[in-house]
Design a protein around this motif. Sequence first.
Motif, PDB file in Angstrom:
ATOM      1  N   GLN A  16     -29.756  13.099   6.941  1.00 21.54           N
ATOM      2  CA  GLN A  16     -30.072  13.810   5.593  1.00 21.54           C
ATOM      3  C   GLN A  16     -31.100  15.120   5.738  1.00 21.54           C
ATOM      4  OE1 GLN A  16     -32.394  10.970   3.079  1.00 21.54           O
ATOM      5  NE2 GLN A  16     -31.008   9.057   3.835  1.00 21.54           N
ATOM      6  N   ASP A 117     -31.170   9.728  -3.857  1.00 21.74           N
ATOM      7  CA  ASP A 117     -30.404  10.917  -3.229  1.00 21.74           C
ATOM      8  C   ASP A 117     -30.823  11.908  -3.213  1.00 21.74           C
ATOM      9  OD1 ASP A 117     -28.898   9.111  -2.134  1.00 21.74           O
ATOM     10  OD2 ASP A 117     -27.372   8.666  -3.952  1.00 21.74           O
ATOM     11  N   ASN A 140     -33.617   7.291  -0.878  1.00 21.16           N
ATOM     12  CA  ASN A 140     -32.799   7.974   0.204  1.00 21.16           C
ATOM     13  C   ASN A 140     -32.792   9.656  -0.399  1.00 21.16           C
ATOM     14  OD1 ASN A 140     -31.023   5.860   1.247  1.00 21.16           O
ATOM     15  ND2 ASN A 140     -29.343   6.259  -0.518  1.00 21.16           N
TER      16      ASN A 140
END
Length: 357
Positions: A16, A117, A140
């Motif tokens: 990430q 996300d 996330n």
Amino acid sequence: MLLPSFSLLAGALLAQVSVAQAQCGSGTPDARVTGSGSSFTATRGSTTVYSGSDYRAAIQAAVDSISSGQRVAVMASGSIGANTITIGSGKTFEGCGTINVGNKAGRGAIESLNTADVKIPYLTMTGNPYFGLRFYGTRNLSLGKITMNLSGGLGIRFDRDAAANSNVSMDVISVTGAGSHAVETWNIDGLNINQVIARNVGESGLLLQATRNAWVGLVDGNNVGAGTGYATFRMANNNGQLANGNYNTNVYIDKVISRGGGRGIFCVSRSGAVVIKEVDLANNGNNAILIENCYNVSIRGGTVNGGGEVRLAARSEFPNNKDIWITLSVSGTSVRESPCGENTNWTLSGSGTRNIC
């Protein structure tokens, strides 16, 4: 280096962060904010979604114009005042200019709440926010290179009394001038941070609370928490305690550096489950290290030079320290254990005086 049980999580979290290796605003962002002074334009592709004097409105219009999986680049610098920018799920926000912020009580200058996300690979912030960045209920979340040159407020905050977070990653967080903490977490399961660099910060550099399954490469503080009980690195409020109540090791810190300020390292209020591989602490104005009502704490090497004492202590309202391993070179200050903990293990060198069990 993470232990094997963390390998899959670490790989996912570091992947990430990898978006932060590109140049801010590079390629073709789906939306952009440009301009300066009192003239700003937000565009999505060839469509203008805002044109006017309100920098915050331009940024929010650009963010709102993109969909999950898309990216906005704020190229312009300006001030949003005492207001909030909100980022929704799946969006990537690049702050390539300098975003100056004001203080909106109880709110973040930039927030992402109950989302998945979200990525903020770049951000440069100035000003005096209540919270610079505020989060809860995230999954996330990826923060990249975040630079905050503040004149007060708190840098990055994960709320206490709100939904928990999972799989949070940060690359390099640099905070100067915060009146409170540089980075404060609550309620995270799965945290990966490369570096927290705190300079002239009023309270903690990195404060972990009710956070488990964490790895941090470096916490580096200079003049952090001066005149307070806070520390360059602090764990509190059951940090590291697993869902089943035990304190099996699940928090890993590669290195803590601390100069001046208040405490260097502070573990308190039923926290622990931590391995700190190396410390480099000098001239802290309060305890170089204070471990108080903590369980399964291992400091595996490093040095303490001058400053406040290395201390193991306990308050009566919580169970005493248990399963503590300290390997250190201590000079120019003292080492004291009072009261005696349960299964305390010392391996000490250096010239510091010792009053241990």
